[in-house]
Write a protein that holds these residues in place. Structure first.
Motif, mmCIF file in Angstrom:
data_model
loop_
_atom_site.group_PDB
_atom_site.id
_atom_site.type_symbol
_atom_site.label_atom_id
_atom_site.label_comp_id
_atom_site.label_asym_id
_atom_site.label_seq_id
_atom_site.Cartn_x
_atom_site.Cartn_y
_atom_site.Cartn_z
ATOM 1 N N MET A 1 0.845 -1.168 0.000
ATOM 2 C CA MET A 1 0.000 0.000 0.000
ATOM 3 C C MET A 1 0.898 1.241 0.000
ATOM 4 O O MET A 1 1.107 1.878 1.009
ATOM 5 N N ALA A 2 1.448 1.559 -1.182
ATOM 6 C CA ALA A 2 2.360 2.692 -1.291
ATOM 7 C C ALA A 2 2.009 3.538 -2.501
ATOM 8 O O ALA A 2 1.502 3.036 -3.489
ATOM 9 N N ILE A 3 2.311 4.815 -2.387
ATOM 10 C CA ILE A 3 2.141 5.735 -3.504
ATOM 11 C C ILE A 3 3.532 5.989 -4.063
ATOM 12 O O ILE A 3 4.436 6.376 -3.322
ATOM 13 N N THR A 4 3.702 5.778 -5.351
ATOM 14 C CA THR A 4 5.000 5.963 -5.975
ATOM 15 C C THR A 4 5.146 7.397 -6.457
ATOM 16 O O THR A 4 4.348 7.874 -7.249
ATOM 17 N N VAL A 5 6.168 8.074 -5.946
ATOM 18 C CA VAL A 5 6.477 9.439 -6.364
ATOM 19 C C VAL A 5 7.904 9.446 -6.877
ATOM 20 O O VAL A 5 8.781 8.829 -6.286
ATOM 21 N N ASP A 6 8.136 10.130 -7.985
ATOM 22 C CA ASP A 6 9.467 10.205 -8.582
ATOM 23 C C ASP A 6 10.409 10.962 -7.654
ATOM 24 O O ASP A 6 10.373 12.179 -7.567
ATOM 25 N N GLU A 7 11.267 10.213 -6.954
ATOM 26 C CA GLU A 7 12.175 10.828 -5.992
ATOM 27 C C GLU A 7 13.382 11.475 -6.659
ATOM 28 O O GLU A 7 14.056 12.296 -6.046
ATOM 29 N N THR A 8 13.683 11.119 -7.911
ATOM 30 C CA THR A 8 14.837 11.701 -8.578
ATOM 31 C C THR A 8 14.619 13.158 -8.914
ATOM 32 O O THR A 8 15.569 13.913 -9.041
ATOM 33 N N ASN A 9 13.373 13.545 -9.076
ATOM 34 C CA ASN A 9 13.067 14.942 -9.338
ATOM 35 C C ASN A 9 11.827 15.307 -8.529
ATOM 36 O O ASN A 9 10.700 15.085 -8.970
ATOM 37 N N LYS A 11 10.335 18.021 -7.817
ATOM 38 C CA LYS A 11 9.378 18.947 -8.429
ATOM 39 C C LYS A 11 8.337 18.183 -9.239
ATOM 40 O O LYS A 11 7.134 18.414 -9.090
ATOM 41 N N TYR A 12 8.789 17.260 -10.076
ATOM 42 C CA TYR A 12 7.857 16.500 -10.903
ATOM 43 C C TYR A 12 7.062 15.490 -10.071
ATOM 44 O O TYR A 12 5.908 15.209 -10.372
ATOM 45 N N GLY A 13 7.683 14.980 -9.016
ATOM 46 C CA GLY A 13 6.967 14.070 -8.129
ATOM 47 C C GLY A 13 5.817 14.761 -7.432
ATOM 48 O O GLY A 13 4.706 14.220 -7.344
ATOM 49 N N VAL A 14 6.072 15.962 -6.947
ATOM 50 C CA VAL A 14 5.013 16.733 -6.277
ATOM 51 C C VAL A 14 3.932 17.129 -7.280
ATOM 52 O O VAL A 14 2.739 17.032 -6.999
ATOM 53 N N LEU A 15 4.350 17.560 -8.470
ATOM 54 C CA LEU A 15 3.381 17.927 -9.499
ATOM 55 C C LEU A 15 2.521 16.725 -9.883
ATOM 56 O O LEU A 15 1.304 16.847 -10.056
ATOM 57 N N ALA A 16 3.136 15.552 -9.979
ATOM 58 C CA ALA A 16 2.384 14.330 -10.298
ATOM 59 C C ALA A 16 1.372 14.031 -9.197
ATOM 60 O O ALA A 16 0.226 13.662 -9.479
ATOM 61 N N LEU A 17 1.777 14.200 -7.942
ATOM 62 C CA LEU A 17 0.868 13.973 -6.825
ATOM 63 C C LEU A 17 -0.304 14.950 -6.868
ATOM 64 O O LEU A 17 -1.463 14.568 -6.717
ATOM 65 N N ILE A 70 4.881 14.060 -17.410
ATOM 66 C CA ILE A 70 4.663 13.328 -16.165
ATOM 67 C C ILE A 70 3.454 12.402 -16.201
ATOM 68 O O ILE A 70 2.969 11.962 -15.147
ATOM 69 N N ALA A 71 2.981 12.058 -17.377
ATOM 70 C CA ALA A 71 1.793 11.203 -17.479
ATOM 71 C C ALA A 71 1.999 9.878 -16.747
ATOM 72 O O ALA A 71 1.112 9.413 -16.024
ATOM 73 N N ASP A 72 3.173 9.271 -16.919
ATOM 74 C CA ASP A 72 3.438 7.991 -16.259
ATOM 75 C C ASP A 72 3.509 8.152 -14.747
ATOM 76 O O ASP A 72 3.021 7.295 -13.997
ATOM 77 N N SER A 73 4.099 9.245 -14.286
ATOM 78 C CA SER A 73 4.193 9.496 -12.843
ATOM 79 C C SER A 73 2.809 9.713 -12.234
ATOM 80 O O SER A 73 2.518 9.217 -11.144
ATOM 81 N N VAL A 74 1.964 10.450 -12.936
ATOM 82 C CA VAL A 74 0.599 10.681 -12.444
ATOM 83 C C VAL A 74 -0.143 9.355 -12.361
ATOM 84 O O VAL A 74 -0.823 9.075 -11.374
ATOM 85 N N GLN A 75 0.022 8.521 -13.377
ATOM 86 C CA GLN A 75 -0.650 7.220 -13.372
ATOM 87 C C GLN A 75 -0.148 6.345 -12.227
ATOM 88 O O GLN A 75 -0.930 5.653 -11.574
ATOM 89 N N ALA A 76 1.150 6.401 -11.948
ATOM 90 C CA ALA A 76 1.709 5.622 -10.839
ATOM 91 C C ALA A 76 1.122 6.077 -9.501
ATOM 92 O O ALA A 76 0.790 5.249 -8.642
ATOM 93 N N VAL A 77 0.970 7.372 -9.328
ATOM 94 C CA VAL A 77 0.368 7.895 -8.095
ATOM 95 C C VAL A 77 -1.094 7.474 -8.020
ATOM 96 O O VAL A 77 -1.575 7.043 -6.965
ATOM 97 N N ARG A 78 -1.808 7.592 -9.138
ATOM 98 C CA ARG A 78 -3.222 7.169 -9.162
ATOM 99 C C ARG A 78 -3.359 5.701 -8.806
ATOM 100 O O ARG A 78 -4.257 5.308 -8.064
#
Length: 91
Positions: A1-9, A11-17, A70-78
């Protein structure tokens, strides 16, 4: 039960969230809109305006995801959010 956020960047991780949360809110608004449209509470003009506003929101979200790449990052968070909700509902 985890939300994946891009930790390498971050800014994009937060935007995806943020965009994932906006999509969740949009989905809830869409469900409410369909209920109101189906119930006859809204006039035809109000239904058209509401439908147009939801389509504009969809377009804006997709444009932001495309522009920021960030489409893939948004989908990962979703997907992570969906897993959390599924776990809560199953309990």
């Amino acid at each position: 039960m985890a939300i994946t956020v891009d930790e390498t960047n971050l800014k994009y991780g937060v935007l995806a969230l943020v965009l994932a949360l906006v999509e969740v809110i949009r989905d809830a608004l869409r469900l409410q809109a369909f209920k109101r449209m189906g119930s006859g509470i809204l006039t035809e003009e109000e239904c058209e305006r509401l439908g147009g506003a939801l389509m504009d929101l969809d377009t804006a979200i997709e444009e932001i995801k495309k522009e920021q790449g960030i489409a893939d990052s948004v989908q990962a968070v979703r997907d992570g959010l969906d897993d959390i909700v599924d776990d809560v509902v199953d309990r």
